[in-house]
Design an enzyme around this catalytic site. Structure first.
Site, mmCIF file in Angstrom:
data_model
loop_
_atom_site.group_PDB
_atom_site.id
_atom_site.type_symbol
_atom_site.label_atom_id
_atom_site.label_comp_id
_atom_site.label_asym_id
_atom_site.label_seq_id
_atom_site.Cartn_x
_atom_site.Cartn_y
_atom_site.Cartn_z
ATOM 1 N N LYS A 278 0.840 -1.212 0.000
ATOM 2 C CA LYS A 278 0.000 0.000 0.000
ATOM 3 C C LYS A 278 0.871 1.255 0.000
ATOM 4 O O LYS A 278 0.668 2.169 -0.784
ATOM 5 C CB LYS A 278 -0.927 0.015 1.232
ATOM 6 C CG LYS A 278 -1.805 -1.214 1.359
ATOM 7 C CD LYS A 278 -2.674 -1.168 2.598
ATOM 8 C CE LYS A 278 -1.918 -1.166 3.915
ATOM 9 N NZ LYS A 278 -1.190 -2.421 4.214
ATOM 10 N N ARG B 159 -9.283 0.204 9.677
ATOM 11 C CA ARG B 159 -8.677 -1.092 9.975
ATOM 12 C C ARG B 159 -9.707 -2.066 10.533
ATOM 13 O O ARG B 159 -9.388 -3.206 10.781
ATOM 14 C CB ARG B 159 -7.659 -0.920 11.082
ATOM 15 C CG ARG B 159 -6.189 -0.640 10.788
ATOM 16 C CD ARG B 159 -5.527 -1.533 9.850
ATOM 17 N NE ARG B 159 -4.184 -1.897 10.175
ATOM 18 C CZ ARG B 159 -3.096 -1.202 9.829
ATOM 19 N NH1 ARG B 159 -3.180 -0.086 9.183
ATOM 20 N NH2 ARG B 159 -1.905 -1.675 10.118
ATOM 21 N N ARG C 202 11.931 -5.697 4.537
ATOM 22 C CA ARG C 202 11.660 -4.257 4.382
ATOM 23 C C ARG C 202 12.595 -3.417 5.243
ATOM 24 O O ARG C 202 12.896 -3.740 6.383
ATOM 25 C CB ARG C 202 10.223 -3.932 4.793
ATOM 26 C CG ARG C 202 9.978 -2.410 4.782
ATOM 27 C CD ARG C 202 8.542 -2.058 4.857
ATOM 28 N NE ARG C 202 7.888 -2.555 6.058
ATOM 29 C CZ ARG C 202 6.586 -2.429 6.266
ATOM 30 N NH1 ARG C 202 5.818 -1.857 5.374
ATOM 31 N NH2 ARG C 202 6.046 -2.904 7.379
ATOM 32 N N ARG D 47 11.813 -1.737 10.950
ATOM 33 C CA ARG D 47 10.770 -1.401 11.917
ATOM 34 C C ARG D 47 10.663 -2.506 12.972
ATOM 35 O O ARG D 47 10.803 -3.681 12.661
ATOM 36 C CB ARG D 47 9.414 -1.269 11.208
ATOM 37 C CG ARG D 47 9.215 0.077 10.563
ATOM 38 C CD ARG D 47 8.029 0.144 9.627
ATOM 39 N NE ARG D 47 6.800 -0.493 10.067
ATOM 40 C CZ ARG D 47 5.659 -0.453 9.371
ATOM 41 N NH1 ARG D 47 5.611 0.212 8.221
ATOM 42 N NH2 ARG D 47 4.579 -1.059 9.801
ATOM 43 N N ARG E 163 0.454 -9.570 13.248
ATOM 44 C CA ARG E 163 -0.153 -8.529 12.398
ATOM 45 C C ARG E 163 -1.038 -9.169 11.334
ATOM 46 O O ARG E 163 -2.111 -8.650 11.000
ATOM 47 C CB ARG E 163 0.944 -7.684 11.746
ATOM 48 C CG ARG E 163 1.649 -6.788 12.745
ATOM 49 C CD ARG E 163 2.923 -6.216 12.183
ATOM 50 N NE ARG E 163 2.689 -5.293 11.090
ATOM 51 C CZ ARG E 163 3.618 -4.960 10.193
ATOM 52 N NH1 ARG E 163 4.820 -5.501 10.259
ATOM 53 N NH2 ARG E 163 3.350 -4.097 9.249
#
Ligand code: AP5
Length: 208
Positions: free
Chosen positions: A13, A88, A127, A154, A165
């Protein structure tokens, strides 16, 4: 155009949003970015949000809703916005509809970036994010390709948090696909292809 970007953590996204911002200058409202900025700034919101984010849980609805309402009132969001990471869950989606209706506005499109979970685990583990400008890249980026800043991993991209998640996405967020399908504004792109191929499809889906 008022858009919601939907998709599991790591679906791409933010990557697609970065391209839309660069090409069309649309206001990009990422609740994840806003929350990370609050954490970095040590604000009261940041202190409250951090423990949920580190665990891969959703931050309490009201905190995020207040943040989005404030952001939607800013000048650059008046001619259109792209919400990334919000809503969400159903409570957030219904609240967004109500808030927009009160402002005489509505969503034009909910765009799902669709990627299988097994691909996502690999992407999130690799990432890297720029500490200075928030650019999203991969472990192959020694420094930020946008500003030269330091790239870091992160906390919620650690393996033990990624699974949670995905579970939270499955349980709380994925029902929004049907919610927006029911409103007749759902569009979907196959996000499991080269970034630029996905981007071409994103633009087509949005009529850009
Ligand atoms: P948030 O920051 O929103 O995280 P997320 O939804 O989990 O999404 P990500 O940023 O992880 O993924 P993305 O889809 O943007 O993928 P990206 O483009 O980076 O939220 C973080 C936390 O904040 C939440 O867990 C929660 O605690 C809290 N929060 C946020 N919003 C909230 C809300 N509304 N309510 C409550 N709590 C909230 O891409 C991922 C990787 O893949 C990158 O390395 C990228 O380079 C790579 N990649 C992208 N596209 C491709 C492609 N096509 N091919 C190959 N690689 C690709």
């Amino acid at each position: 155009m008022n858009i919601v970007l939907l998709g599991a953590p790591g679906a791409g996204k933010g990557t697609q949003a970065q391209r839309l911002v660069a090409e069309f200058g649309v206001a990009h409202i990422s609740t994840g970015d806003l929350l990370r900025a609050a954490v970095k700034g040590g604000t009261e919101l940041g202190v409250q949000a951090k423990k949920y984010m580190d665990a891969g849980e959703l931050v309490p609805d009201q905190l995020v809703i207040d943040l989005v309402k404030e952001r939607l009132a800013e000048d650059d969001a008046q001619n259109g916005f792209m919400l990334d990471g919000f809503p969400r869950n159903t409570v957030q989606a219904v609240t967004l509809d109500t808030e927009l209706a009160a402002l005489g506005r509505e969503l034009d499109c909910a765009l799902l970036v669709d990627v299988p979970f097994e691909v996502i685990v690999e992407r999130l583990s690799g990432r890297r994010t720029c500490r200075d400008c928030g650019h999203t890249g991969t472990a192959a980026d020694a420094t930020c390709p946008t500003c030269g800043g330091e790239m870091y991993q992160r906390d919620d991209d650690k393996p033990e948090t990624i699974q949670n998640r995905l579970d939270v996405y499955e349980k709380s967020t994925s029902p929004l696909v049907e919610y927006y399908r029911g409103q007749g504004i759902l569009k979907s792109v196959d996000g499991n292809r080269d970034v630029e191929v996905v981007y071409a499809d994103v633009k087509k889906a949005l009529g850009l």
